[in-house]
Motif scaffolding. Structure first.
Motif, PDB file in Angstrom:
ATOM      1  N   MET A  97       0.830  -1.198   0.000  1.00  0.00           N
ATOM      2  CA  MET A  97       0.000   0.000   0.000  1.00  0.00           C
ATOM      3  C   MET A  97       0.872   1.260   0.000  1.00  0.00           C
ATOM      4  SD  MET A  97      -3.178  -0.745  -0.110  1.00  0.00           S
ATOM      5  CE  MET A  97      -4.223   0.520   0.595  1.00  0.00           C
TER       6      MET A  97
ATOM      7  N   LYS B 141     -19.929   2.860   2.870  1.00  0.00           N
ATOM      8  CA  LYS B 141     -19.874   2.173   1.567  1.00  0.00           C
ATOM      9  C   LYS B 141     -19.033   2.924   0.525  1.00  0.00           C
ATOM     10  CE  LYS B 141     -24.457   0.042   1.955  1.00  0.00           C
ATOM     11  NZ  LYS B 141     -24.812   0.516   3.273  1.00  0.00           N
ATOM     12  N   PRO B 142     -17.762   3.142   0.791  1.00  0.00           N
ATOM     13  CA  PRO B 142     -16.941   3.826  -0.219  1.00  0.00           C
ATOM     14  C   PRO B 142     -16.648   2.885  -1.390  1.00  0.00           C
ATOM     15  CG  PRO B 142     -15.573   3.123   1.597  1.00  0.00           C
ATOM     16  CD  PRO B 142     -16.959   2.705   1.940  1.00  0.00           C
ATOM     17  N   HIS B 143     -16.376   3.470  -2.541  1.00  0.00           N
ATOM     18  CA  HIS B 143     -15.969   2.670  -3.700  1.00  0.00           C
ATOM     19  C   HIS B 143     -14.655   1.984  -3.356  1.00  0.00           C
ATOM     20  CE1 HIS B 143     -14.666   1.737  -7.813  1.00  0.00           C
ATOM     21  NE2 HIS B 143     -15.920   1.941  -8.177  1.00  0.00           N
ATOM     22  N   LEU B 144     -14.457   0.787  -3.910  1.00  0.00           N
ATOM     23  CA  LEU B 144     -13.226   0.028  -3.642  1.00  0.00           C
ATOM     24  C   LEU B 144     -11.981   0.892  -3.844  1.00  0.00           C
ATOM     25  CD1 LEU B 144     -11.629  -2.701  -3.291  1.00  0.00           C
ATOM     26  CD2 LEU B 144     -11.989  -3.080  -5.720  1.00  0.00           C
ATOM     27  N   LEU B 145     -11.985   1.681  -4.925  1.00  0.00           N
ATOM     28  CA  LEU B 145     -10.816   2.508  -5.234  1.00  0.00           C
ATOM     29  C   LEU B 145     -10.660   3.659  -4.252  1.00  0.00           C
ATOM     30  CD1 LEU B 145     -11.371   2.486  -9.025  1.00  0.00           C
ATOM     31  CD2 LEU B 145      -9.280   1.731  -7.928  1.00  0.00           C
ATOM     32  N   ARG B 146     -11.803   4.229  -3.849  1.00  0.00           N
ATOM     33  CA  ARG B 146     -11.722   5.345  -2.906  1.00  0.00           C
ATOM     34  C   ARG B 146     -11.257   4.843  -1.536  1.00  0.00           C
ATOM     35  NH1 ARG B 146     -15.581  10.209  -3.637  1.00  0.00           N
ATOM     36  NH2 ARG B 146     -15.167   9.426  -5.720  1.00  0.00           N
TER      37      ARG B 146
ATOM     38  N   ASP C  15      -9.359   2.413  -1.049  1.00  0.00           N
ATOM     39  CA  ASP C  15      -7.925   2.182  -1.214  1.00  0.00           C
ATOM     40  C   ASP C  15      -7.150   3.496  -1.024  1.00  0.00           C
ATOM     41  OD1 ASP C  15      -5.673   0.428  -2.347  1.00  0.00           O
ATOM     42  OD2 ASP C  15      -5.648   2.135  -3.710  1.00  0.00           O
TER      43      ASP C  15
ATOM     44  N   ARG D 150      -4.588   4.312   2.047  1.00  0.00           N
ATOM     45  CA  ARG D 150      -3.201   4.712   1.799  1.00  0.00           C
ATOM     46  C   ARG D 150      -2.840   5.975   2.587  1.00  0.00           C
ATOM     47  NH1 ARG D 150      -0.787   2.647  -3.204  1.00  0.00           N
ATOM     48  NH2 ARG D 150      -2.489   1.284  -3.744  1.00  0.00           N
TER      49      ARG D 150
ATOM     50  N   THR E   1      -8.613   8.703  -8.666  1.00  0.00           N
ATOM     51  CA  THR E   1      -9.494   7.630  -8.222  1.00  0.00           C
ATOM     52  C   THR E   1     -10.900   7.839  -8.759  1.00  0.00           C
ATOM     53  OG1 THR E   1      -8.208   7.422  -6.239  1.00  0.00           O
ATOM     54  CG2 THR E   1     -10.411   6.545  -6.140  1.00  0.00           C
ATOM     55  N   LYS E   2     -11.368   9.087  -8.707  1.00  0.00           N
ATOM     56  CA  LYS E   2     -12.715   9.402  -9.163  1.00  0.00           C
ATOM     57  C   LYS E   2     -12.850   9.114 -10.663  1.00  0.00           C
ATOM     58  CE  LYS E   2     -16.114  12.966  -8.103  1.00  0.00           C
ATOM     59  NZ  LYS E   2     -17.163  11.994  -8.154  1.00  0.00           N
TER      60      LYS E   2
ATOM     61  N   LEU F 181     -11.118   7.025 -12.395  1.00  0.00           N
ATOM     62  CA  LEU F 181     -11.068   5.574 -12.590  1.00  0.00           C
ATOM     63  C   LEU F 181     -12.403   4.926 -12.228  1.00  0.00           C
ATOM     64  CD1 LEU F 181      -8.905   3.703 -13.587  1.00  0.00           C
ATOM     65  CD2 LEU F 181      -8.108   3.397 -11.257  1.00  0.00           C
ATOM     66  N   GLU F 182     -13.015   5.424 -11.150  1.00  0.00           N
ATOM     67  CA  GLU F 182     -14.353   4.919 -10.753  1.00  0.00           C
ATOM     68  C   GLU F 182     -15.326   5.120 -11.909  1.00  0.00           C
ATOM     69  OE1 GLU F 182     -15.787   6.854  -7.198  1.00  0.00           O
ATOM     70  OE2 GLU F 182     -13.922   6.395  -6.155  1.00  0.00           O
TER      71      GLU F 182
ATOM     72  N   ILE G 180     -14.816   2.565 -14.663  1.00  0.00           N
ATOM     73  CA  ILE G 180     -15.371   1.244 -14.330  1.00  0.00           C
ATOM     74  C   ILE G 180     -16.898   1.274 -14.493  1.00  0.00           C
ATOM     75  CG2 ILE G 180     -15.720  -0.428 -12.458  1.00  0.00           C
ATOM     76  CD1 ILE G 180     -12.900   0.325 -11.458  1.00  0.00           C
TER      77      ILE G 180
ATOM     78  N   LEU H  55      -4.538   0.671 -12.938  1.00  0.00           N
ATOM     79  CA  LEU H  55      -4.428  -0.080 -11.675  1.00  0.00           C
ATOM     80  C   LEU H  55      -3.001  -0.570 -11.471  1.00  0.00           C
ATOM     81  CD1 LEU H  55      -7.643  -2.309 -11.413  1.00  0.00           C
ATOM     82  CD2 LEU H  55      -7.142  -0.186 -10.245  1.00  0.00           C
TER      83      LEU H  55
ATOM     84  N   LEU I 170      -2.488   0.640  -7.683  1.00  0.00           N
ATOM     85  CA  LEU I 170      -3.693   0.836  -6.873  1.00  0.00           C
ATOM     86  C   LEU I 170      -4.234  -0.535  -6.438  1.00  0.00           C
ATOM     87  CD1 LEU I 170      -5.367   3.543  -9.122  1.00  0.00           C
ATOM     88  CD2 LEU I 170      -4.139   3.908  -7.002  1.00  0.00           C
ATOM     89  N   ILE I 171      -5.073  -0.530  -5.423  1.00  0.00           N
ATOM     90  CA  ILE I 171      -5.677  -1.741  -4.833  1.00  0.00           C
ATOM     91  C   ILE I 171      -4.794  -3.000  -4.996  1.00  0.00           C
ATOM     92  CG2 ILE I 171      -8.125  -1.118  -4.683  1.00  0.00           C
ATOM     93  CD1 ILE I 171      -8.505  -2.346  -7.478  1.00  0.00           C
TER      94      ILE I 171
ATOM     95  N   VAL J 227      -9.816  -7.738  -9.843  1.00  0.00           N
ATOM     96  CA  VAL J 227     -10.537  -6.773 -10.691  1.00  0.00           C
ATOM     97  C   VAL J 227     -10.207  -7.046 -12.158  1.00  0.00           C
ATOM     98  CG1 VAL J 227     -10.737  -4.327 -11.293  1.00  0.00           C
ATOM     99  CG2 VAL J 227     -10.730  -5.015  -8.908  1.00  0.00           C
TER     100      VAL J 227
ATOM    101  N   PHE K 134     -19.788  -5.112  -5.901  1.00  0.00           N
ATOM    102  CA  PHE K 134     -18.426  -5.500  -5.500  1.00  0.00           C
ATOM    103  C   PHE K 134     -17.553  -4.253  -5.320  1.00  0.00           C
ATOM    104  CE2 PHE K 134     -14.027  -6.451  -6.833  1.00  0.00           C
ATOM    105  CZ  PHE K 134     -13.678  -7.361  -5.853  1.00  0.00           C
ATOM    106  N   PHE K 135     -17.752  -3.268  -6.183  1.00  0.00           N
ATOM    107  CA  PHE K 135     -16.957  -2.043  -6.087  1.00  0.00           C
ATOM    108  C   PHE K 135     -17.494  -1.078  -5.037  1.00  0.00           C
ATOM    109  CE2 PHE K 135     -15.833  -3.417 -10.422  1.00  0.00           C
ATOM    110  CZ  PHE K 135     -14.457  -3.403 -10.295  1.00  0.00           C
ATOM    111  N   ARG K 136     -18.827  -1.036  -4.885  1.00  0.00           N
ATOM    112  CA  ARG K 136     -19.417   0.032  -4.063  1.00  0.00           C
ATOM    113  C   ARG K 136     -19.993  -0.409  -2.735  1.00  0.00           C
ATOM    114  NH1 ARG K 136     -19.664   4.763  -6.372  1.00  0.00           N
ATOM    115  NH2 ARG K 136     -19.335   4.898  -8.602  1.00  0.00           N
TER     116      ARG K 136
END
Lengths: 353, 225
Positions: free
Chosen positions: A36, A157-162, A164, A168, B18-19, B21-22, B25, B80, B85-86, B93, B150-152
């Motif tokens: 991370m 419920k944040p987005h997986l990427l957010r 992350d 970090r 990040t936004k 990229l969201e 997706i 990614l 990321l992640i 993903v 899965f993402f949200r």
């Protein structure tokens, strides 16, 4: 400064280096281990905040260590720090996460035994009891914090990427706090034994304030810690994350925060006076083991999850390592002092009076 | 002041990225969902009018969506990996997006087969072909919703997964019934085989949706704290 003084200080610097390589890995180990945070970023933040913590808030825990045994000759300090560093080095080689705290306490008692100085039982009991309280407290804080964090994440419920990105950022902040607390709490282990024999003199800095000899000593020790972080902690960091229990990035963050809080409460004079003024029992300012705090925190999360996945055998090994470290350091110090005094004709203590 | 603002801008850059990229997706999932609706409509048109201009239009639209989704998928995966990321979930993903993309490929492939081979489907089978189409698109739509969750909202994944399984079973029932009906007619064997191929072309979408759901179930367990 005398070259001999520098030579004697070298064992403290070696101990600082091993603290940087070993204990500092506890702060960012899980973050770097889970990829991370990049090692270069972790090492930079860790170095800066360890130095700040040591110089600004390092004196509280150092005083307690001083009460355990005020080593009053540079030769004695050299051997105590050196044997503690060797014990930590040996345990690290054996793959067990130990701390300089356990080693230095063993080494000071070794010096007390060699010189016939009585060990302050009350201080010893205080220190030993924190070795039990520290992992238990870390486990409790980690379990509560983990439950709270997961609850917040579930409701937000944040987005997986957010999530992350937030994790970090949170890991970097927690790491900075952890490094500061480590510097504040553990600099006593590295340089505490040199405090009574500090070769530095106090001076004024452009009217801002005084830079005391102890602070100068701590700055030197903290630089050694930073060098340990930069040169050797990467490998340790990569193995710390996930060895005892495979961890998610969120759990990794909880571990760092719990570890940092524990180290902070055992070194904060501010907290001590706050508790005092509120009429509450104070927490002793004692150098605690960052490894014990991390292992306790990981265990706390593991137990909260029902205890599955915890490698109990490894945990047993770690526990034995914690008991063996002060004994090894104590014996090494005792034997080393004998040679230093009788073979190398060095003064290892000043007889009282 | 300007320096301070640019510092702030740099500090917030990871969140801006990040936004973006969201959104990529989300756009990918939108394209998959839209392709399903177009697929259903295209088959309906084919059953009513054969390979008409309108059918061709729908086929071209699915074709376009497929290549746009491909671009989005590549962009997401590249980001990614290049921005690390992640780290814990990016492999999952990557697998999820590739599998979802294969659903789009199946839609497109089936429509191209209709366009090239132009099977003669008797009116007696139209109802079952339409129902089959309906079921498979429902299954694919449920996997799109499960993927969004899965993402949200990881805990809602299960709410959609069981629907994938349900519609896949329903599609199986319809396809078996349809195949039996086809082979019970007096049509020549080559035509029976041809019609059966089209049942399978359509039914494959639901089967793939179920495969994706099985993988997603594992990814979801791995994503738990």
């Amino acid at each position: 400064m005398d070259v001999a003084v520098l030579f004697f200080l070298s064992s403290g610097l070696f101990l600082g280096w091993s603290l940087g390589a070993n204990d500092a890995a506890n702060v960012f180990g899980t973050a770097v281990g889970t990829r991370m945070v990049r090692f270069a970023t972790a090492a930079a933040i860790c170095s800066v905040f360890v130095i700040l913590g040591a110089v600004i808030s390092g004196s509280g825990a150092a005083q307690t260590l001083g009460k355990l045994g005020a080593i009053n000759a540079l030769g004695g300090s050299f051997m105590a720090a050196g044997s503690a560093a060797l014990a930590v080095f040996a345990m690290t080689k054996a793959g067990l996460p130990v701390s300089t705290t356990q080693a230095i306490v063993g080494a000071i008692i070794g010096w007390n035994l060699f010189t016939g100085t009585s060990t302050d039982a009350a201080t010893l009991i205080t220190i030993l009891s924190t070795w039990l309280i520290c992992p238990v407290l870390a486990a409790g804080i980690a379990a509560a914090l983990f439950r709270l964090t997961t609850r917040i994440i579930r409701s937000a419920k944040p987005h997986l990427l957010r999530q992350d990105a937030y994790t970090r950022a949170a890991l970097l902040l927690a790491g900075a706090f952890g490094a500061y607390s480590l510097g504040a709490n553990n600099i006593a282990n590295v340089m505490g034994v040199f405090v009574p024999v500090s070769p530095f003199t106090e001076f004024e800095i452009a009217g801002i304030g005084t830079f005391s000899s102890v602070q100068q000593l701590f700055l030197l020790g903290a630089v050694a810690i930073a060098v340990g972080v930069i040169t050797y902690s990467k490998r340790v960091m990569l193995t710390v994350g996930g060895r005892l229990l495979p961890m998610s990035p969120v759990a990794a963050w909880v571990v760092v925060v719990a570890h940092s809080i524990v180290l902070f409460v055992f070194s904060s004079r501010g907290l001590e006076s706050l508790l005092e003024s509120a009429g509450l029992p104070t927490i002793p300012l004692v150098p605690v083991s960052s490894s014990q705090a991390v292992v306790g925190a990981v265990l706390g999360i593991g137990l909260l999850k029902g205890g599955r996945g915890i490698r109990w055998r490894l945990l047993g090994g770690i526990g034995l390592g914690w008991m063996a470290t002060p004994v090894i350091a104590g014996v090494l110090c005792f034997v080393g002092l004998f040679f230093l005094q009788n073979v190398f004709n060095q003064v290892v203590y000043q007889p009282a009076g | 002041m300007a320096a301070k603002e640019s510092m702030l801008g740099r500090g917030l850059l990871p969140f801006r990225r990040t936004k973006a990229l969201e959104s990529e997706i989300d756009a990918f999932l939108d394209k998959l969902s839209e392709s399903g609706l177009l697929f259903k409509r295209a088959v309906q048109i084919y059953l009513e009018e054969g390979a008409s201009a309108e059918f061709d239009q729908k086929l071209q639209a699915v074709n376009r969506l497929e290549s746009e989704a491909d671009k989005l998928r590549r962009s997401v995966i590249t980001q990614l990996y290049t921005q690390t990321l992640i780290p814990e979930s990016r492999g999952d993903v990557l697998g999820l997006l590739e599998n979802l993309d294969s659903l789009l490929g199946l839609y497109e492939g089936a429509l191209w087969s209709f366009s090239i081979e132009q099977p003669e489907i008797s009116a007696e089978f139209h109802g079952d072909y339409a129902t089959l189409c309906d079921q498979v698109v429902h299954a694919a739509e449920a996997i799109v919703l499960a993927s969004r969750a899965f993402f949200r909202n990881i805990e809602a994944v299960g709410d959609h997964m069981h629907k994938v399984m349900f519609y896949e079973k329903e599609a199986d029932k319809v396809s078996t019934k349809l195949k039996r009906a086809i082979f019970a007619t007096d049509l020549p064997l080559y035509r029976k085989a041809h019609l059966r191929n089209f049942v399978e072309h359509i039914d494959n979408v639901a089967d793939r949706a179920e495969d994706v759901a099985d993988r997603l179930a594992i990814y979801t367990i791995k994503r738990s704290f």
